[in-house]
Write a protein that holds these residues in place. Structure first.
Motif, mmCIF file in Angstrom:
data_model
loop_
_atom_site.group_PDB
_atom_site.id
_atom_site.type_symbol
_atom_site.label_atom_id
_atom_site.label_comp_id
_atom_site.label_asym_id
_atom_site.label_seq_id
_atom_site.Cartn_x
_atom_site.Cartn_y
_atom_site.Cartn_z
ATOM 1 N N ILE A 152 0.840 -1.202 0.000
ATOM 2 C CA ILE A 152 0.000 0.000 0.000
ATOM 3 C C ILE A 152 0.871 1.247 0.000
ATOM 4 C CG2 ILE A 152 -1.580 1.373 1.422
ATOM 5 C CD1 ILE A 152 -2.914 -1.325 2.180
ATOM 6 N N GLN A 153 1.936 1.247 0.772
ATOM 7 C CA GLN A 153 2.824 2.410 0.805
ATOM 8 C C GLN A 153 3.499 2.628 -0.545
ATOM 9 O OE1 GLN A 153 3.024 4.698 3.379
ATOM 10 N NE2 GLN A 153 3.928 5.798 1.652
ATOM 11 N N ILE A 154 3.888 1.552 -1.210
ATOM 12 C CA ILE A 154 4.475 1.662 -2.548
ATOM 13 C C ILE A 154 3.465 2.285 -3.504
ATOM 14 C CG2 ILE A 154 5.301 0.339 -4.544
ATOM 15 C CD1 ILE A 154 6.520 -1.653 -2.464
ATOM 16 N N ALA A 155 2.220 1.823 -3.439
ATOM 17 C CA ALA A 155 1.168 2.377 -4.301
ATOM 18 C C ALA A 155 0.912 3.843 -3.973
ATOM 19 C CB ALA A 155 -0.118 1.558 -4.162
ATOM 20 N N ALA A 156 0.904 4.182 -2.688
ATOM 21 C CA ALA A 156 0.676 5.571 -2.278
ATOM 22 C C ALA A 156 1.814 6.468 -2.759
ATOM 23 C CB ALA A 156 0.527 5.666 -0.763
ATOM 24 N N ASP A 157 3.042 5.977 -2.690
ATOM 25 C CA ASP A 157 4.186 6.746 -3.178
ATOM 26 C C ASP A 157 4.104 6.956 -4.686
ATOM 27 O OD1 ASP A 157 5.139 6.789 -0.580
ATOM 28 O OD2 ASP A 157 6.692 5.268 -0.930
ATOM 29 N N THR A 158 3.489 5.995 -5.382
ATOM 30 C CA THR A 158 3.391 6.061 -6.839
ATOM 31 C C THR A 158 2.224 6.928 -7.297
ATOM 32 O OG1 THR A 158 4.350 3.855 -7.025
ATOM 33 C CG2 THR A 158 3.165 4.684 -8.948
ATOM 34 N N PHE A 159 1.053 6.718 -6.708
ATOM 35 C CA PHE A 159 -0.171 7.353 -7.206
ATOM 36 C C PHE A 159 -0.763 8.401 -6.276
ATOM 37 C CE2 PHE A 159 -0.248 3.169 -9.346
ATOM 38 C CZ PHE A 159 -0.169 3.621 -10.645
ATOM 39 N N GLY A 160 -0.240 8.513 -5.073
ATOM 40 C CA GLY A 160 -0.788 9.459 -4.115
ATOM 41 C C GLY A 160 -1.650 8.764 -3.087
ATOM 42 N N HIS A 175 -8.431 0.959 -3.016
ATOM 43 C CA HIS A 175 -8.784 -0.424 -3.360
ATOM 44 C C HIS A 175 -7.861 -1.415 -2.644
ATOM 45 C CE1 HIS A 175 -10.165 -3.813 -5.736
ATOM 46 N NE2 HIS A 175 -8.892 -4.110 -5.955
ATOM 47 N N LEU A 176 -6.559 -1.143 -2.655
ATOM 48 C CA LEU A 176 -5.614 -2.028 -1.969
ATOM 49 C C LEU A 176 -5.874 -2.085 -0.469
ATOM 50 C CD1 LEU A 176 -2.245 -1.230 -3.785
ATOM 51 C CD2 LEU A 176 -3.572 -3.344 -3.906
ATOM 52 N N ARG A 177 -6.173 -0.932 0.125
ATOM 53 C CA ARG A 177 -6.484 -0.912 1.564
ATOM 54 C C ARG A 177 -7.706 -1.771 1.875
ATOM 55 N NH1 ARG A 177 -5.163 5.011 1.783
ATOM 56 N NH2 ARG A 177 -3.130 5.041 2.785
ATOM 57 N N ALA A 178 -8.749 -1.639 1.057
ATOM 58 C CA ALA A 178 -9.970 -2.420 1.282
ATOM 59 C C ALA A 178 -9.684 -3.911 1.124
ATOM 60 C CB ALA A 178 -11.060 -1.970 0.313
ATOM 61 N N GLU A 179 -8.900 -4.271 0.121
ATOM 62 C CA GLU A 179 -8.536 -5.674 -0.077
ATOM 63 C C GLU A 179 -7.753 -6.224 1.110
ATOM 64 O OE1 GLU A 179 -6.248 -6.661 -3.529
ATOM 65 O OE2 GLU A 179 -8.018 -6.725 -4.800
ATOM 66 N N LEU A 180 -6.786 -5.444 1.574
ATOM 67 C CA LEU A 180 -5.966 -5.878 2.700
ATOM 68 C C LEU A 180 -6.816 -6.077 3.950
ATOM 69 C CD1 LEU A 180 -3.110 -6.459 3.813
ATOM 70 C CD2 LEU A 180 -2.999 -4.047 4.432
ATOM 71 N N GLU A 181 -7.699 -5.143 4.220
ATOM 72 C CA GLU A 181 -8.549 -5.249 5.403
ATOM 73 C C GLU A 181 -9.471 -6.467 5.311
ATOM 74 O OE1 GLU A 181 -10.117 -4.823 9.039
ATOM 75 O OE2 GLU A 181 -8.381 -3.735 8.262
ATOM 76 N N ALA A 182 -9.969 -6.763 4.107
ATOM 77 C CA ALA A 182 -10.844 -7.925 3.933
ATOM 78 C C ALA A 182 -10.070 -9.231 4.095
ATOM 79 C CB ALA A 182 -11.502 -7.878 2.559
ATOM 80 N N MET A 183 -8.837 -9.267 3.600
ATOM 81 C CA MET A 183 -8.045 -10.493 3.666
ATOM 82 C C MET A 183 -7.424 -10.724 5.031
ATOM 83 S SD MET A 183 -6.179 -10.329 -0.070
ATOM 84 C CE MET A 183 -4.946 -11.510 0.379
ATOM 85 N N TYR A 184 -6.942 -9.648 5.653
ATOM 86 C CA TYR A 184 -6.204 -9.763 6.907
ATOM 87 C C TYR A 184 -6.718 -8.736 7.903
ATOM 88 C CZ TYR A 184 -3.144 -11.989 3.518
ATOM 89 O OH TYR A 184 -2.646 -12.756 2.513
ATOM 90 N N PRO A 185 -7.877 -8.983 8.496
ATOM 91 C CA PRO A 185 -8.401 -8.009 9.483
ATOM 92 C C PRO A 185 -7.397 -7.801 10.605
ATOM 93 C CG PRO A 185 -9.984 -9.788 9.044
ATOM 94 C CD PRO A 185 -8.699 -10.161 8.370
ATOM 95 N N ALA A 186 -7.368 -6.585 11.094
ATOM 96 C CA ALA A 186 -6.435 -6.252 12.185
ATOM 97 C C ALA A 186 -6.748 -7.130 13.372
ATOM 98 C CB ALA A 186 -6.555 -4.789 12.540
#
Length: 120
Positions: free
Chosen positions: A86-94, A102-113
């Motif tokens: 996610i940080q790599i994507a944020a550095d690339t696209f803002g 989208h990546l954040r939502a996917e991560l949260e769905a796959m690996y809830p805190a």
């Protein structure tokens, strides 16, 4: 006409950035260890298990405890890998881009805190 050329140039630049981001994410490896360093697990950006290392002290715990350590450590590595991606994507696209959302939502769905545990 100049505006169309500018939009084409921007689209091409974004495609180059996207390809560079994909390469960086494809190469990503993250390793997590339990607090006592009995178990270390390495995953790639998608969370796929790449490597498991067991210290000699890992064999001193029972099978159930070792299994629990492996699962918890793998989950930690997977969440960490997702956060780095996610940080790599944020550095690339803002930070506010749709890609990052989208990546954040996917991560949260796959690996809830998870709440803090007492693996030590």
């Amino acid at each position: 006409m100049a505006r169309v050329q500018q939009q084409v140039a921007q689209a091409q630049e974004q495609a180059v950035r996207a390809q560079a981001m994909k390469s960086e994410i494809d190469a990503l490896r993250v390793t997590a260890s339990d607090p006592r360093r009995r178990v270390s697990v390495t995953v790639d950006a998608s969370g796929r298990l790449i490597d498991v290392e067991l210290a000699n002290s890992a064999y001193d715990v029972g099978a159930a405890e070792l299994g629990r350590l492996l699962v918890q450590t793998a989950n930690e590595a997977q969440r960490d890998a997702g956060a780095v991606a996610i940080q790599i994507a944020a550095d690339t696209f803002g930070e506010d881009s749709a890609v990052v959302d989208h990546l954040r939502a996917e991560l949260e769905a796959m690996y809830p805190a998870e709440e803090e545990d007492d693996r030590g």
